[in-house]
Scaffold this motif. Sequence first.
Motif, mmCIF file in Angstrom:
data_model
loop_
_atom_site.group_PDB
_atom_site.id
_atom_site.type_symbol
_atom_site.label_atom_id
_atom_site.label_comp_id
_atom_site.label_asym_id
_atom_site.label_seq_id
_atom_site.Cartn_x
_atom_site.Cartn_y
_atom_site.Cartn_z
ATOM 1 N N GLN A 16 0.849 -1.203 0.000
ATOM 2 C CA GLN A 16 0.000 0.000 0.000
ATOM 3 C C GLN A 16 0.886 1.256 0.000
ATOM 4 O O GLN A 16 0.602 2.228 -0.673
ATOM 5 C CB GLN A 16 -0.950 0.015 1.217
ATOM 6 C CG GLN A 16 -1.696 -1.299 1.462
ATOM 7 C CD GLN A 16 -2.542 -1.743 0.264
ATOM 8 O OE1 GLN A 16 -3.247 -0.924 -0.336
ATOM 9 N NE2 GLN A 16 -2.477 -3.023 -0.087
ATOM 10 N N ALA A 19 2.517 1.635 -3.450
ATOM 11 C CA ALA A 19 1.585 2.156 -4.472
ATOM 12 C C ALA A 19 1.434 3.670 -4.320
ATOM 13 O O ALA A 19 1.456 4.418 -5.306
ATOM 14 C CB ALA A 19 0.235 1.458 -4.330
ATOM 15 N N GLU A 20 1.330 4.102 -3.061
ATOM 16 C CA GLU A 20 1.164 5.541 -2.793
ATOM 17 C C GLU A 20 2.369 6.325 -3.333
ATOM 18 O O GLU A 20 2.208 7.338 -4.026
ATOM 19 C CB GLU A 20 1.053 5.688 -1.273
ATOM 20 C CG GLU A 20 0.893 7.063 -0.726
ATOM 21 C CD GLU A 20 1.044 7.004 0.818
ATOM 22 O OE1 GLU A 20 0.766 5.956 1.439
ATOM 23 O OE2 GLU A 20 1.464 8.028 1.380
ATOM 24 N N SER A 23 2.703 6.338 -7.138
ATOM 25 C CA SER A 23 1.808 7.291 -7.812
ATOM 26 C C SER A 23 2.312 8.733 -7.664
ATOM 27 O O SER A 23 2.005 9.585 -8.484
ATOM 28 C CB SER A 23 0.363 7.151 -7.317
ATOM 29 O OG SER A 23 0.282 7.580 -5.997
ATOM 30 N N ASN A 24 3.152 8.998 -6.641
ATOM 31 C CA ASN A 24 3.750 10.335 -6.504
ATOM 32 C C ASN A 24 4.982 10.519 -7.389
ATOM 33 O O ASN A 24 5.402 11.645 -7.639
ATOM 34 C CB ASN A 24 4.208 10.580 -5.057
ATOM 35 C CG ASN A 24 3.031 10.672 -4.112
ATOM 36 O OD1 ASN A 24 1.934 11.013 -4.533
ATOM 37 N ND2 ASN A 24 3.244 10.343 -2.857
ATOM 38 N N LEU A 28 1.773 3.536 -11.701
ATOM 39 C CA LEU A 28 1.598 2.121 -11.355
ATOM 40 C C LEU A 28 0.779 1.479 -12.471
ATOM 41 O O LEU A 28 -0.398 1.782 -12.642
ATOM 42 C CB LEU A 28 0.894 1.978 -10.002
ATOM 43 C CG LEU A 28 0.695 0.546 -9.503
ATOM 44 C CD1 LEU A 28 2.024 -0.209 -9.414
ATOM 45 C CD2 LEU A 28 -0.010 0.526 -8.149
ATOM 46 N N LYS A 45 -7.784 0.831 -7.179
ATOM 47 C CA LYS A 45 -7.493 2.104 -6.508
ATOM 48 C C LYS A 45 -6.557 2.977 -7.347
ATOM 49 O O LYS A 45 -6.679 4.195 -7.376
ATOM 50 C CB LYS A 45 -6.867 1.812 -5.137
ATOM 51 C CG LYS A 45 -6.703 3.012 -4.267
ATOM 52 C CD LYS A 45 -6.415 2.635 -2.833
ATOM 53 C CE LYS A 45 -6.076 3.872 -2.020
ATOM 54 N NZ LYS A 45 -5.502 3.547 -0.734
ATOM 55 N N TYR A 46 -5.611 2.329 -8.044
ATOM 56 C CA TYR A 46 -4.614 3.103 -8.801
ATOM 57 C C TYR A 46 -4.765 2.951 -10.319
ATOM 58 O O TYR A 46 -3.862 3.279 -11.069
ATOM 59 C CB TYR A 46 -3.192 2.693 -8.348
ATOM 60 C CG TYR A 46 -2.901 3.169 -6.944
ATOM 61 C CD1 TYR A 46 -2.435 4.455 -6.698
ATOM 62 C CD2 TYR A 46 -3.148 2.351 -5.844
ATOM 63 C CE1 TYR A 46 -2.187 4.906 -5.417
ATOM 64 C CE2 TYR A 46 -2.909 2.797 -4.547
ATOM 65 C CZ TYR A 46 -2.418 4.070 -4.339
ATOM 66 O OH TYR A 46 -2.188 4.511 -3.063
ATOM 67 N N LYS A 47 -5.901 2.411 -10.744
ATOM 68 C CA LYS A 47 -6.165 2.214 -12.177
ATOM 69 C C LYS A 47 -5.046 1.409 -12.851
ATOM 70 O O LYS A 47 -4.553 1.754 -13.937
ATOM 71 C CB LYS A 47 -6.350 3.555 -12.895
ATOM 72 C CG LYS A 47 -7.503 4.369 -12.350
ATOM 73 C CD LYS A 47 -7.799 5.569 -13.240
ATOM 74 C CE LYS A 47 -9.074 6.281 -12.842
ATOM 75 N NZ LYS A 47 -9.161 6.687 -11.449
#
Length: 338
Positions: A16, A19-20, A23-24, A28, A45-47
């Motif tokens: 988790q 992934a966060e 994405s920054n 992903l 959640k992250y497409k």
Amino acid sequence: MREIKFAIIGCGRIAQRHAEHISNNGILKAVCDIDFVKAIELGEKYKASSYNSIDELLANEKDLDVVSICSPNGLHAEHSIKSLEAGFHVLCEKPMAINLYDCGEMIKAAERNNKRLFAIKQNRFNPPVAAVKAAIDEGKLGKIYSIQLSCFWNRNDDYYKNSWKGTKDLDGGTLYTQFSHFIDLLYWIVGDVKRVHTITGNFAHQNIVEFEDTGVVALEFNNGTIGTINYTVNSYGKNMEGSLTIFGGKGTVKIGGQYLNELEYQNIQDFEFKDLPIGNTANNYGQYQGSMSNHDKVYENVVDVLHNGGTISTNSFEGLKTVEIIDKIYQSVKQNQP
Ligand SMILES: NC(=O)c1ccc[n+]([C@@H]2O[C@H](COP(=O)([O-])OP(=O)(O)OC[C@H]3O[C@@H](n4cnc5c(N)ncnc54)[C@H](O)[C@@H]3O)[C@@H](O)[C@H]2O)c1
């Protein structure tokens, strides 16, 4: 600048965080977990595309740069090697693997495919740790005589229930899962270990963990420094301390707090650490707390290396060195058995 494209293998707790920060710092593209529900949840959640096998992911996803390995310890080697052979860089969670042979095979796969293999040891980014390391490298503490590592955490039965954690094959031992990134600091600050003497016991987890829950280790490093590791997951009720005390010819320092996040003591000739930046908080998993949450720095480093030719903050050789020290410690337990 072109965005870096990532995939994640293993969609559990630490994934988790990955992934966060992916994405920054990039995109992903795909995730995978043998528990397909977890893969779908994170993917949605992250497409990102979701898979339930790494082979399927690697067969379908050709437009990736980096694969982040967040699966159980005992699978890091297999998952890293497959990803490297598929032509992608790899960012591997700690510990790099749970035996030296696997670390060697991972490094060979990276070399063979001309890809980078990053090992995660995020404690290096804790502000007091980074400051003390820089001061030691500049000779501010003089010759390092001895170093003491204390890891007093709490992991209750629930943490190990229905999990790979606590198993010999997939976890490997308390030093691998809980404290490998603390042991990394011994190598980073002092260097190679020559010999060790270890006593371990399983006091409170006999029915749930296949190895020790407590250990004391005496070490002698190649450069003559001596040290100890005092570790347990039996600190009553909660994590108590993760600390490193260093005695040098020109100074003494102690980095403490629950996870090496505070400079607790300093007395150094003609030098003082001042105004250390406040670091991140700990990774919080609800039932328990982990190390300082520095995965933002880990991903910034990946971008710096791949885009700007920066230096890997912990390379695979150093990842192997931690495994080598842990391996020596566990071998010495066997030698000491009556
Ligand atoms: N750097 C840190 O501070 C930190 C913190 C926590 C965990 N970790 C490391 O991250 C890794 C994962 O730990 P976690 O706490 O997230 O565990 P977890 O059990 O929450 O997640 C692991 C996931 O991997 C999946 N998995 C198992 N076999 C798989 C396979 N063959 N293919 C794909 N997925 C598979 C599981 O279903 C699970 O969802 C471990 O190596 C651990 O040591 C590092």
